[in-house]
Design a protein around this motif. Structure first.
Motif, short mmCIF file in Angstrom:
data_model
loop_
_atom_site.label_atom_id
_atom_site.label_comp_id
_atom_site.label_asym_id
_atom_site.label_seq_id
_atom_site.Cartn_x
_atom_site.Cartn_y
_atom_site.Cartn_z
N GLY A 162 8.61 -6.91 -4.86
CA GLY A 162 9.21 -5.66 -4.80
C GLY A 162 9.28 -5.40 -3.18
N ASP A 163 9.48 -6.41 -2.21
CA ASP A 163 9.46 -5.96 -0.91
C ASP A 163 11.01 -5.76 -0.62
OD1 ASP A 163 6.88 -6.74 -0.86
OD2 ASP A 163 7.07 -8.01 0.79
N TRP A 164 11.25 -4.99 0.17
CA TRP A 164 12.63 -4.65 0.76
C TRP A 164 12.55 -4.23 2.07
CZ3 TRP A 164 9.97 -0.39 -1.20
CH2 TRP A 164 10.21 0.76 -0.78
N CYS A 165 13.93 -4.02 2.70
CA CYS A 165 13.88 -3.45 3.96
C CYS A 165 15.49 -3.06 3.95
CB CYS A 165 14.06 -4.64 5.20
SG CYS A 165 14.98 -5.81 4.99
N ASP A 166 15.74 -2.03 4.72
CA ASP A 166 17.13 -1.20 4.55
C ASP A 166 17.22 -0.64 6.09
OD1 ASP A 166 19.45 -0.69 3.89
OD2 ASP A 166 18.85 0.66 2.05
N VAL A 167 18.71 -0.55 6.36
CA VAL A 167 19.15 0.02 7.86
C VAL A 167 20.06 1.32 7.11
CG1 VAL A 167 20.42 0.07 10.00
CG2 VAL A 167 18.81 -1.92 9.08
N ILE A 168 19.87 2.48 7.59
CA ILE A 168 20.56 3.61 7.04
C ILE A 168 21.13 4.43 7.99
CG2 ILE A 168 20.76 5.62 5.49
CD1 ILE A 168 17.92 4.47 4.35
N PRO A 169 22.62 4.24 8.32
CA PRO A 169 23.26 5.38 9.35
C PRO A 169 22.87 6.96 9.02
CG PRO A 169 24.91 4.51 7.85
CD PRO A 169 23.65 3.66 7.49
N LEU A 170 22.53 7.48 10.00
CA LEU A 170 22.40 9.12 10.03
C LEU A 170 23.19 9.73 10.65
CD1 LEU A 170 18.36 8.92 10.05
CD2 LEU A 170 19.88 9.05 7.88
N SER A 171 23.32 10.99 10.75
CA SER A 171 24.10 11.97 11.41
C SER A 171 23.75 11.90 12.85
CB SER A 171 24.17 13.11 10.83
OG SER A 171 22.71 13.89 11.22
N GLY A 172 24.70 12.13 13.76
CA GLY A 172 24.28 12.24 15.29
C GLY A 172 24.17 10.99 16.03
N ALA A 173 24.79 9.81 15.29
CA ALA A 173 24.62 8.55 15.65
C ALA A 173 23.30 7.90 15.78
CB ALA A 173 25.04 8.49 17.22
N ARG A 174 22.32 8.59 14.84
CA ARG A 174 21.05 8.14 14.73
C ARG A 174 20.92 6.93 13.64
NH1 ARG A 174 17.95 12.16 12.35
NH2 ARG A 174 19.69 12.84 11.72
N VAL A 175 19.87 6.13 13.54
CA VAL A 175 19.99 5.10 12.46
C VAL A 175 18.29 5.11 12.02
CG1 VAL A 175 20.21 2.75 11.83
CG2 VAL A 175 21.67 3.63 13.67
N ALA A 176 18.53 5.22 10.65
CA ALA A 176 17.03 4.99 10.27
C ALA A 176 16.94 3.67 9.47
CB ALA A 176 16.92 5.82 8.74
N MET A 177 15.44 2.86 9.75
CA MET A 177 15.21 1.82 9.19
C MET A 177 13.92 1.99 8.41
SD MET A 177 15.50 -0.12 13.10
CE MET A 177 15.05 1.54 13.90
N VAL A 178 13.89 1.23 7.24
CA VAL A 178 12.86 1.41 6.38
C VAL A 178 12.42 -0.01 5.84
CG1 VAL A 178 14.67 1.50 4.46
CG2 VAL A 178 12.16 2.57 4.25
N VAL A 179 11.16 -0.25 5.58
CA VAL A 179 10.69 -1.35 4.82
C VAL A 179 9.67 -0.98 4.25
CG1 VAL A 179 9.09 -1.76 6.68
CG2 VAL A 179 9.74 -3.64 5.21
N GLY A 180 9.68 -1.44 2.77
CA GLY A 180 8.67 -1.23 1.86
C GLY A 180 8.31 -2.45 0.92
N ASP A 181 7.14 -2.10 0.33
CA ASP A 181 6.28 -3.21 -0.40
C ASP A 181 5.97 -2.49 -1.72
OD1 ASP A 181 4.99 -5.42 -1.65
OD2 ASP A 181 3.71 -5.54 0.28
N VAL A 182 6.48 -2.98 -2.93
CA VAL A 182 5.96 -2.57 -4.23
C VAL A 182 4.89 -3.55 -5.00
CG1 VAL A 182 6.68 -1.97 -6.53
CG2 VAL A 182 8.06 -1.31 -4.87
N VAL A 183 3.98 -2.94 -5.31
CA VAL A 183 2.85 -3.97 -5.95
C VAL A 183 3.45 -4.70 -6.87
CG1 VAL A 183 0.56 -3.97 -6.89
CG2 VAL A 183 0.92 -2.38 -4.89
N GLY A 184 2.91 -6.14 -6.91
CA GLY A 184 3.31 -6.85 -7.97
C GLY A 184 4.45 -7.90 -7.79
N HIS A 185 4.88 -8.46 -9.03
CA HIS A 185 5.95 -9.37 -8.90
C HIS A 185 6.60 -9.25 -10.08
CE1 HIS A 185 4.94 -11.69 -5.22
NE2 HIS A 185 3.63 -11.62 -5.59
N GLY A 186 7.94 -9.84 -10.03
CA GLY A 186 8.44 -9.69 -11.11
C GLY A 186 9.78 -8.87 -11.61
N ILE A 187 10.37 -8.80 -12.66
CA ILE A 187 11.61 -7.94 -12.92
C ILE A 187 10.98 -6.29 -12.61
CG2 ILE A 187 13.31 -7.19 -14.47
CD1 ILE A 187 13.51 -9.84 -15.44
N ASP A 188 9.93 -6.12 -13.15
CA ASP A 188 9.40 -4.78 -12.95
C ASP A 188 9.55 -4.37 -11.61
OD1 ASP A 188 9.26 -4.56 -15.78
OD2 ASP A 188 7.28 -5.06 -15.95
#
Length: 693
Positions: free
Chosen positions: A353-379
Motif C-alpha cells: 500500500g505504499d505510494w507517492c505522487d506529485v500534484i500541480p496546484l494553483s499559483g505555480a505551486r506543487v504538492a508532493m505526497v507519500v503514504g503507506d497503507v498497512v498490510g500487503h495484497g490486493i486489499d
C-alpha cells in the motif's frame, strides 16, 4: 530332514568356516546371486562378493561378518542393494542375516548367513519415499518454473534417466490452461528438465525455451485425451541425441532399448502440460508399476504446479492493480525535477500500500505526497488507490496540508467502518495508514509540510547538508478526533526534498535511527542526477530485500526569479480596476505576451472588480509567468465567489462566467488572512518560460 530343509529353503543360505571360506551353499543362494556353487566353495567371502556385484561393499560386508564371528553378536536384516549376475541391470535389495555356529562343546566352527530377496518391499518403500519427497519439495515454492524443475530433479535418477516437464505457455503466465484445438499444436515451454548426465545433453530445448510438438505426436495426444502412455523405442532413436559423444551412443546401442513414459499434468480436470520420463541404462525398461508410480508422482506435483499457477495469477493481478493505481510518471513541470522509485517487498501477497505522487496546484505551486497503507495484497493496493484519489481530489480544491490530512483521516475512518461491518474481527490498527503532504511555492521558496504518523521529509541544500525538519508528528490516519498541524520553512533554490516510506529506514536488522543516519549519508550528494541518487539511496540504506514496500520520491526545487513574478498592492476602490488593466498590459508587453493582452486584461478586470465589490481590505494583484500565465487577486474576505448564471435582463453577474470561459482554469484558495481568486491561461508557443531570463 534338517539338511533337506536347508537345501530346499527359499532363502539363500551358506556356511563359512573360521577363515570365512565357503563350505556349504544351498540352491536358493545360487539362484539369487547367479554364481554357481563350484565358484564359491573353498573361496573367501571377499573373493566371491565381487563376482556377485561390483557395487557391493565387499570389505564392509566381510568386516561385519568377521565381527559376528569374533563377538557372537548376530547381524539381523542388514539391507544390501545392487545388481547381480542374474539381473545385472535391475537393482535388487537383499536382507542379510549372519549368526555364529558352535559345536556341542561350544567351540566356534564358523558362521552361517541367510539372504532374502526383499526387492519388492524395498521398492515399495522407495516409491513411498519418492512420493513423499515430491509432495514436500514441489509444495515448498509458489513459482511455476521452480516447481516444475523440482519435479524433474526429484525423479532423476530414482525413477528415470532423463525427465522433461513441458507446460502450456498460459500456465507459466498464471492464466487458465488453454491447450488449443486438437488440430493445432499447443504453445508450450520447457519448464524443467534433469538428466543423469551433466548439462542435460538429451534435451532438445533449454529450460524456459519454447517447445513444439506435432499435432499427431504422442505428447499432443497424451494432453488431448488425458491418458498416460508407456512406450518402448529402439536404442538408435535416442543414441542420435549423442551425436557428439560416440562412446555414449555406443553404450545405448549396447542396451538396445529406450523406454518412455508420457504422463499428462492434470489439475481439477485442466491439462497443464506433459512430463516425459526416459530410461535407457543401468536398469530394465519401464513396467506397468513404473507407469503407476510416474502417474502418482505427476499427480502430486500437478497440485503444486496448479497452486503455483493460481498464485502467479493472483500475484500478477495484485501487481497489475498496484501498477494501475500508482502514477505511471511524475512531473513537477519547471518548478520541480522529480525522480522516484517503488520497490515492493518480497512478500507472499505481492503488492503493498505504499505510494507517492506529485500534484500541480494553483499559483505555480506543487504538492508532493507519500503514504503507506498497512498490510500487503490486493486489499492494501485498492485502499492505496482510493486514498491517492482522495488526496488528488482534496488537493484540487487547494486545501492547506493540515486540513487535507484531516479530510483524508475522515475518509480512512469511513473505510474502516465499511471493513469492520464486513469483518468485525478487524481492528483499526490493521486498516490504518500514514501520510506526508508537502506544498512547495516557487514564488516564495517556501515549503509547507504536514504529516500523519509518517517519517519526516529530508531537505538537502546545495552545499550538501541534510536536515530533517522538525514537524509535528500527527497521529496515523484512522484514529480520528486528533488534530493535524503543519510547519512552514524556506528552502534555498536547487535544494532536494526527499520523501519516503518507513520501509526504507526500518528493517529487521536496523532501527529507525540507524536507517536515518544511513539515509543522511546517502543523500549528501545533491549535485548527482536525481535518478542516480535514487539508486544510490536504495543501495546504501537497504541491507537486503526490504521487509516492507519502499517508496522514495526526490524533488529538486527551482524557484521563480524576479522577472517571472509581478506583484502590486491596490486600494479597495473601483478606480483601481483601470490601473490594474494598465499594469497588466505593461507587464505582458514586457514579457512578450501581446497575444494575451485582450484576454488577460479582461480576466484581471473581472477579478479585481469582484474583490473591490465583495472583498475586504486592500487588494493584491500578482502575475506569474511560468509554465502558464497566472493571475492571482487576493483580499481579506473569506467568502468564496460563486459563479452566477445571469438572466438576459440582468446588468451584472457575468464576471466569473466570463473568467471561466476565457481562462484555462480558475478557482479559489484560502489563506490565513483571506482568500485568493486565481485564473491561468496557456502561454503561446513563442512565450514559453525561459529560465535563463
Amino acid at each position: 530332514m534338517l539338511e533337506r530343509i536347508l537345501a530346499l529353503s527359499p532363502a539363500g543360505m551358506a556356511v563359512l568356516d573360521r577363515d570365512l571360506r565357503f563350505v556349504w551353499v544351498n540352491e536358493a543362494l545360487e539362484r539369487l546371486g547367479g554364481v554357481p556353487r563350484d565358484q564359491r566353495l573353498g573361496k573367501h567371502l571377499r573373493d566371491v562378493l565381487p563376482l556377485l556385484d561390483l557395487r557391493l561393499d565387499a570389505e564392509g560386508i566381510e568386516s561385519r561378518t568377521r565381527e559376528v564371528l569374533d563377538t557372537g553378536q548376530p547381524l539381523v536384516d542388514h539391507l544390501m542393494r545392487g545388481g547381480t549376475k542374474a539381473h545385472p541391470h535391475r537393482p535388487h535389495a537383499y536382507s542379510l542375516s549372519v549368526f555364529r555356529l558352535h559345536d556341542a562343546a561350544n567351540r566356534v566352527l564358523g558362521v552361517s548367513f541367510m539372504v532374502l530377496d526383499v526387492t519388492d518391499r524395498w521398492r515399495a518403500r522407495e516409491r513411498l519415499a519418492l512420493l513423499n519427497e515430491v509432495g514436500a519439495q514441489t509444495g515448498s515454492t509458489l513459482d511455476v518454473m521452480h516447481t516444475a524443475q523440482t519435479l524433474a530433479d526429484t525423479s532423476v535418477p530414482r525413477l528415470a534417466d532423463f525427465v522433461a516437464v513441458d507446460l502450456l505457455d498460459s500456465v507459466i503466465r498464471g492464466d487458465t490452461p488453454r491447450p488449443g484445438a486438437r488440430r493445432d499444436p499447443p504453445r508450450m515451454r520447457r519448464a524443467g528438465q534433469q538428466s543423469i548426465h551433466a548439462g542435460c545433453p538429451e534435451s532438445v530445448a533449454e529450460t524456459g525455451q519454447p517447445v513444439s510438438f506435432h499435432p499427431r505426436s504422442p505428447e499432443t495426444q497424451c494432453m488431448h485425451d488425458g491418458r498416460s502412455r508407456l512406450e518402448a523405442m529402439p536404442g538408435a532413436s535416442i543414441s542420435s541425441w549423442f551425436a557428439t559423444d560416440p562412446a555414449r551412443a555406443a553404450k545405448i546401442h549396447e542396451f538396445g532399448y529406450c523406454s518412455l513414459i508420457l504422463v499428462p499434468i492434470l489439475a481439477l480436470g485442466d491439462v497443464l502440460g506433459v512430463v516425459r520420463f526416459i530410461r535407457w541404462q543401468l536398469r530394465d525398461p519401464f513396467e506397468q508399476d513404473d507407469l503407476l508410480l510416474a502417474e502418482e508422482v505427476v499427480a502430486r506435483a500437478a497440485v503444486s504446479i496448479d497452486n503455483a499457477r493460481r498464485y502467479t495469477r493472483q500475484h500478477s493481478t495484485a501487481l497489475a492493480l498496484q501498477r494501475s493505481l500508482l502514477p505511471r510518471s511524475l512531473t513537477g513541470g519547471s518548478t520541480l525535477d522529480v525522480a522516484w522509485r517503488y520497490l515492493p517487498a518480497h512478500a507472499s501477497d505481492g503488492a503493498g500500500g505504499d505510494w507517492c505522487d506529485v500534484i500541480p496546484l494553483s499559483g505555480a505551486r506543487v504538492a508532493m505526497v507519500v503514504g503507506d497503507v498497512v498490510g500487503h495484497g490486493i486489499d492494501a493496493a485498492a485502499t492505496m488507490g482510493r486514498l491517492r484519489t482522495t488526496v488528488r481530489t482534496l488537493a484540487d480544491i487547494d486545501l492547506p496540508p493540515e486540513e487535507l490530512l484531516a479530510h483524508l483521516d475522515d475518509q480512512v475512518l469511513r473505510l474502516i467502518d465499511e471493513e469492520q461491518t464486513a469483518d468485525p474481527s478487524l481492528t483499526p490498527a490493521a486498516l490504518g495508514a500514514t501520510c506526508l503532504y508537502v506544498v512547495y511555492d516557487p514564488a516564495t521558496r517556501k515549503c509547507t509540510m504536514s504529516r500523519a504518523g509518517h517519517p519526516p521529509a529530508a531537505v538537502i541544500t546545495p552545499d550538501g547538508s541534510v536536515t530533517f525538519p522538525d514537524l509535528p508528528a500527527g497521529p496515523p490516519l484512522g484514529l480520528g478526533a486528533l488534530p493535524f498541524e503543519s510547519a512552514e520553512f524556506e528552502v534555498p533554490d536547487d535544494s532536494v526534498l526527499a520523501l519516503y516510506t518507513d520501509g526504507l529506514i526500518a528493517t529487521r536488522d536496523q532501527d529507525i535511527g540507524l536507517g536515518l543516519d544511513r539515509l543522511r549519508i546517502a543523500l549528501a550528494s545533491p549535485e548527482v542526477r536525481l535518478d542516480e541518487l535514487c539508486g544510490t539511496v536504495l543501495d546504501a540504506v537497504l541491507t537486503g530485500r526490504p521487509d516492507d514496500d519502499v517508496a522514495l520520491l526526490l524533488a529538486r526545487t527551482h524557484a521563480l526569479n524576479e522577472d517571472q513574478v509581478a506583484t502590486w498592492e491596490l486600494a479597495s476602490d473601483p478606480s483601481v480596476v483601470a490601473d490594474a488593466r494598465s499594469l497588466t498590459a505593461d507587464r505582458l508587453t514586457a514579457w512578450g505576451l501581446d497575444s494575451l493582452l485582450f484576454t488577460f486584461e479582461l480576466i484581471v478586470s473581472e477579478l479585481v472588480t469582484n474583490a473591490v465589490r465583495y472583498g475586504n481590505g486592500r487588494i493584491r494583484l500578482r502575475l506569474i509567468r511560468q509554465d502558464t500565465l497566472i493571475c492571482e487577486v487576493s483580499d481579506a474576505s473569506s467568502s468564496s465567489p460563486r459563479m452566477r448564471h445571469a438572466r438576459t435582463t440582468d446588468e451584472g453577474g457575468r464576471g466569473l462566467f466570463l473568467v471561466a470561459q476565457l481562462a484555462r482554469r480558475w478557482g479559489t484558495r484560502y489563506t490565513a488572512d483571506g482568500k485568493i481568486v486565481w485564473a491561468e491561461e496557456h502561454l503561446p508557443a513563442n512565450g514559453t518560460q525561459d529560465r535563463a531570463n
